[in-house]
Design a protein around this motif. Structure first.
Motif, PDB file in Angstrom:
ATOM      1  N   MET A  39      -6.388   1.611   9.027  1.00 47.70           N
ATOM      2  CA  MET A  39      -5.658   0.641   8.629  1.00 47.70           C
ATOM      3  C   MET A  39      -4.254   0.646   9.285  1.00 47.70           C
ATOM      4  SD  MET A  39      -4.207  -0.925   5.013  1.00 47.70           S
ATOM      5  CE  MET A  39      -2.834   0.366   4.909  1.00 47.70           C
ATOM      6  N   MET A  65     -10.741   3.279  -3.583  1.00 42.73           N
ATOM      7  CA  MET A  65      -9.599   4.056  -4.553  1.00 42.73           C
ATOM      8  C   MET A  65     -10.143   3.391  -6.095  1.00 42.73           C
ATOM      9  SD  MET A  65      -7.316   5.917  -3.306  1.00 42.73           S
ATOM     10  CE  MET A  65      -5.644   5.552  -4.295  1.00 42.73           C
ATOM     11  N   THR A 106     -10.046   5.449   5.562  1.00 36.44           N
ATOM     12  CA  THR A 106      -9.546   4.062   5.489  1.00 36.44           C
ATOM     13  C   THR A 106      -8.012   3.678   5.796  1.00 36.44           C
ATOM     14  OG1 THR A 106      -9.277   4.165   3.059  1.00 36.44           O
ATOM     15  CG2 THR A 106     -11.494   3.157   4.233  1.00 36.44           C
ATOM     16  N   LEU A 107      -7.104   4.528   5.197  1.00 27.39           N
ATOM     17  CA  LEU A 107      -5.971   4.508   5.517  1.00 27.39           C
ATOM     18  C   LEU A 107      -5.584   4.590   6.916  1.00 27.39           C
ATOM     19  CD1 LEU A 107      -4.030   6.309   2.437  1.00 27.39           C
ATOM     20  CD2 LEU A 107      -4.149   3.937   3.195  1.00 27.39           C
ATOM     21  N   PRO A 125     -10.355   7.072   0.825  1.00 25.80           N
ATOM     22  CA  PRO A 125      -9.101   6.513   1.169  1.00 25.80           C
ATOM     23  C   PRO A 125      -8.306   7.057   2.226  1.00 25.80           C
ATOM     24  CG  PRO A 125      -8.934   7.973  -0.968  1.00 25.80           C
ATOM     25  CD  PRO A 125     -10.562   7.700  -0.353  1.00 25.80           C
ATOM     26  N   LEU A 145       0.862   3.942  -3.483  1.00 28.62           N
ATOM     27  CA  LEU A 145      -0.034   5.097  -2.912  1.00 28.62           C
ATOM     28  C   LEU A 145       0.510   6.363  -3.879  1.00 28.62           C
ATOM     29  CD1 LEU A 145      -2.306   5.941  -1.474  1.00 28.62           C
ATOM     30  CD2 LEU A 145      -0.705   6.916   0.437  1.00 28.62           C
ATOM     31  N   VAL A 200       0.904  -1.216   0.042  1.00 29.92           N
ATOM     32  CA  VAL A 200       0.059   0.102   0.038  1.00 29.92           C
ATOM     33  C   VAL A 200       0.958   1.345   0.061  1.00 29.92           C
ATOM     34  CG1 VAL A 200      -1.771   1.533   1.440  1.00 29.92           C
ATOM     35  CG2 VAL A 200      -1.935  -1.170   1.189  1.00 29.92           C
ATOM     36  N   TYR A 233     -10.455   0.178   1.898  1.00 24.41           N
ATOM     37  CA  TYR A 233      -9.378   1.275   0.921  1.00 24.41           C
ATOM     38  C   TYR A 233      -9.346   1.051  -0.362  1.00 24.41           C
ATOM     39  CZ  TYR A 233      -4.680   2.675  -0.836  1.00 24.41           C
ATOM     40  OH  TYR A 233      -3.849   3.151  -1.733  1.00 24.41           O
ATOM     41  N   LEU A 241      -2.126   7.846   7.349  1.00 25.18           N
ATOM     42  CA  LEU A 241      -1.640   6.612   7.285  1.00 25.18           C
ATOM     43  C   LEU A 241      -0.337   6.746   8.659  1.00 25.18           C
ATOM     44  CD1 LEU A 241      -1.465   3.744   6.301  1.00 25.18           C
ATOM     45  CD2 LEU A 241       0.287   4.126   4.952  1.00 25.18           C
ATOM     46  N   CYS A 277     -10.442  -3.040   6.878  1.00 24.87           N
ATOM     47  CA  CYS A 277      -9.868  -1.538   6.370  1.00 24.87           C
ATOM     48  C   CYS A 277      -9.282  -1.471   5.175  1.00 24.87           C
ATOM     49  CB  CYS A 277      -9.082  -0.905   7.614  1.00 24.87           C
ATOM     50  SG  CYS A 277     -10.186  -0.662   9.030  1.00 24.87           S
ATOM     51  N   LEU A 278      -8.244  -2.652   4.811  1.00 23.11           N
ATOM     52  CA  LEU A 278      -7.534  -2.767   3.720  1.00 23.11           C
ATOM     53  C   LEU A 278      -8.607  -2.980   2.353  1.00 23.11           C
ATOM     54  CD1 LEU A 278      -4.913  -2.700   1.962  1.00 23.11           C
ATOM     55  CD2 LEU A 278      -4.773  -5.319   2.909  1.00 23.11           C
TER      56      LEU A 278
END
Length: 535
Positions: A432, A416, A428-429, A425, A325, A321, A412, A347, A408-409
């Motif tokens: 995660m 996206m 969710t990032l 995103p 990104l 990820v 994401y 993140l 969560c992944l």
């Protein structure tokens, strides 16, 4: 009637009463033997009740934070590079695929190099290991700022990784040196603060430097930052390795002392130590030669092997990820390097907040399990875990985090895929990052708990596996996204996390039995070896 109290002279002239066949000499011998026995009991009591670390709380926290920020250079050196990949490829006249290959080789060396320095630090001390790491790292960054060819970029990135990656293992080892298992969850938040901030701040700083000053200033910035941290370690950081200074009461050799300690010993030698040294707190007192394969050998233990395998799978997905990104944001939102760097912040902040929430839960669950299993907890005393199932205490927190992180992944990947608003995103990032880095911390704590004689080597083993697997994941992540899309790629990674999660359940159920069996076998081998030497 008034009793006459005999004078001291009369007492001295009186003979001790005897009964039966006991003679005066026998009485003196018995008294002397009893005194010796009592002295041994007092000595044993003092050893068992010696504090795990004599440093005050504020100083311990300060050292952990310093070790944490010294370790920031490793993840920052990796993530600060991402926003500048396109411009570096253009200036060096190579493809982005070749530049991405330098990211892969960076991770490979990031896995291998700590194996060399960690075992050295477990034997000879943290300070000399830190100084070696910073010297190599600073020299590599100067070369990266000045080079103008792809070959030099590749070689110097490997050297940069070799110098920086050892600081992560040394930071976790410092926590083990200074804190007991019961409080390690709390302190792991301080120790991993820098490691967490690195991936969050690196892309932001890299994007700003690349946009306004050019990509070479990324490496000049790292030279300045690492020089400041290296100088701070050299001047004030004391030796913490328990093989060298025990619980802090044993004087360190001259080459393990900080500049401040050397100056203080010359000006005020009587103030260097407040009490007598307790040599019984030294660990691994028999100096042995550093073994670069020691971290790899940890994987030969069944429990450690399962922990390392699953931890590497988590890290591989996380790095997939992180490494893709930049290209995904540029493709779907047409962002520049500054905007891309800012999008890494959720993140990173999710990872940062996990250090406190997960650390609190780890300590709370450890104490709950200790009460349930009858293990007494005494402040600043190490809890021996030969009769304690620490696997349950740690994995009770780890396993739920993995499942939530997998969900969560998946979220994401699909937000996206369908190009929702940027909030999708980013949110969710954040979650995660919170869950998966929390699981990392828990597994890292468990591997240190079960290898307290060589914590840096244990962390290096963890780093070795996850970086090698992570390097392979980065190499295939972008082609996989191009083929099946980011939504199905994220779903596939989450499926792997869930599919292999029974590995953690196996450690949860049988890890203690495996560890106890290994301990008994090691004791039997040691006693056999000693018996052969005596013969």
């Amino acid at each position: 009637m008034i009793e006459t109290i005999p004078s001291q002279q009369q007492k001295d002239t009186q003979q001790p009463e005897t009964s039966g066949n006991i003679q005066p000499d026998s009485v003196q011998e018995a008294a002397h033997s009893e005194l010796q026995h009592n002295a041994k009991e007092v000595e044993t009591y003092s050893i068992e009740n010696a504090p795990y670390c004599i440093l005050p709380e504020r100083e311990k926290v300060t050292l952990m934070i310093l070790a944490s920020f010294a370790a920031i250079i490793s993840p920052m050196s990796s993530s600060i590079y991402f926003p500048a990949i396109n411009n570096i490829a253009k200036d060096l006249n190579v493809s982005i695929t070749l530049i991405n290959l330098t990211v892969t080789t960076y991770l490979i060396l990031q896995g291998i190099a700590p194996s060399l320095i960690a075992n050295f630090s477990d034997i000879h001390g943290r300070r000399p290991a830190y100084l070696i790491c910073f010297t190599i790292y600073i020299a590599a960054n100067i070369g990266l700022a000045l080079q103008s060819s792809y070959a030099a970029l590749m070689v110097l990135r490997c050297l940069q990784s070799s110098g920086s990656s050892g600081t992560i293992a040394l930071g976790s080892a410092t926590v083990s040196d200074l804190s007991t298992r019961a409080e390690r969850g709390k302190y792991i938040g301080y120790a991993t603060m820098g490691v967490t901030l690195g991936p969050a701040l690196g892309p932001v700083i890299g994007g700003l430097l690349d946009h306004f000053l050019g990509w070479r200033w990324i490496f000049w910035f790292l030279v300045i930052l690492s020089s400041a941290f290296g100088a701070t370690v050299a001047i004030i950081y004391p030796e913490t390795c328990r093989a060298v200074v025990g619980n802090g009461s044993v004087p360190a050799p001259k080459w393990n002392r900080s500049v401040y300690q050397v100056v203080k010993s010359n000006l005020c030698p009587q103030k260097m130590f407040t009490g007598p040294p307790n040599y019984d707190t030294l660990q691994n007192r028999n100096k042995r030669r550093a073994n670069p394969l020691a971290s790899a050998m940890i994987a030969t233990e069944k429990e450690a092997f399962f922990i390392l395998i699953y931890g590497s799978l988590l890290y591989a997905g996380f790095m997939s990820v992180l490494s893709t990104l930049t290209s995904e944001l540029q493709l779907r939102f047409d962002f520049n390097s500054i905007q891309i760097g800012l999008c890494y912040l959720p993140l990173g902040f999710g990872s940062l907040t996990s250090r406190w929430t997960v650390g609190f839960l780890l300590d709370k669950n450890f104490k709950r399990e200790a009460r349930r299993q009858g293990l007494p907890i005494v402040k600043n005393r190490q809890q021996e875990i030969e009769k304690f199932n620490i696997e349950i205490a740690r994995l009770t927190i780890t396993i739920p985090l993995v499942y939530i992180g997998a969900l969560c992944l998946i979220a994401y990947g699909w937000v996206m895929e369908y190009k929702t608003s940027l909030a999708g995103p980013m949110v969710t990032l954040f979650f995660m990052g919170h869950c998966i880095t929390g699981a990392f911390s828990s597994l890292n704590t468990l591997i240190v708990d079960t290898h307290r004689q060589s914590p840096a080597t244990a962390v290096a083993a963890n780093n070795l596996w996850r970086c090698l697997v992570g390097a392979g994941a980065i190499a295939i992540a972008a082609p996989l996204i191009d083929r099946i899309g980011i939504g199905w790629t994220a779903t596939f990674i989450a499926f792997l996390w869930i599919f292999f999660s029974p590995i953690m359940w196996a450690v949860y159920k049988w890890g203690y039995a495996w560890r106890e069996k290994s301990r008994l076998e090691e004791q039997e081998r040691t006693s056999t070896t000693q018996g052969n030497r005596e013969l």
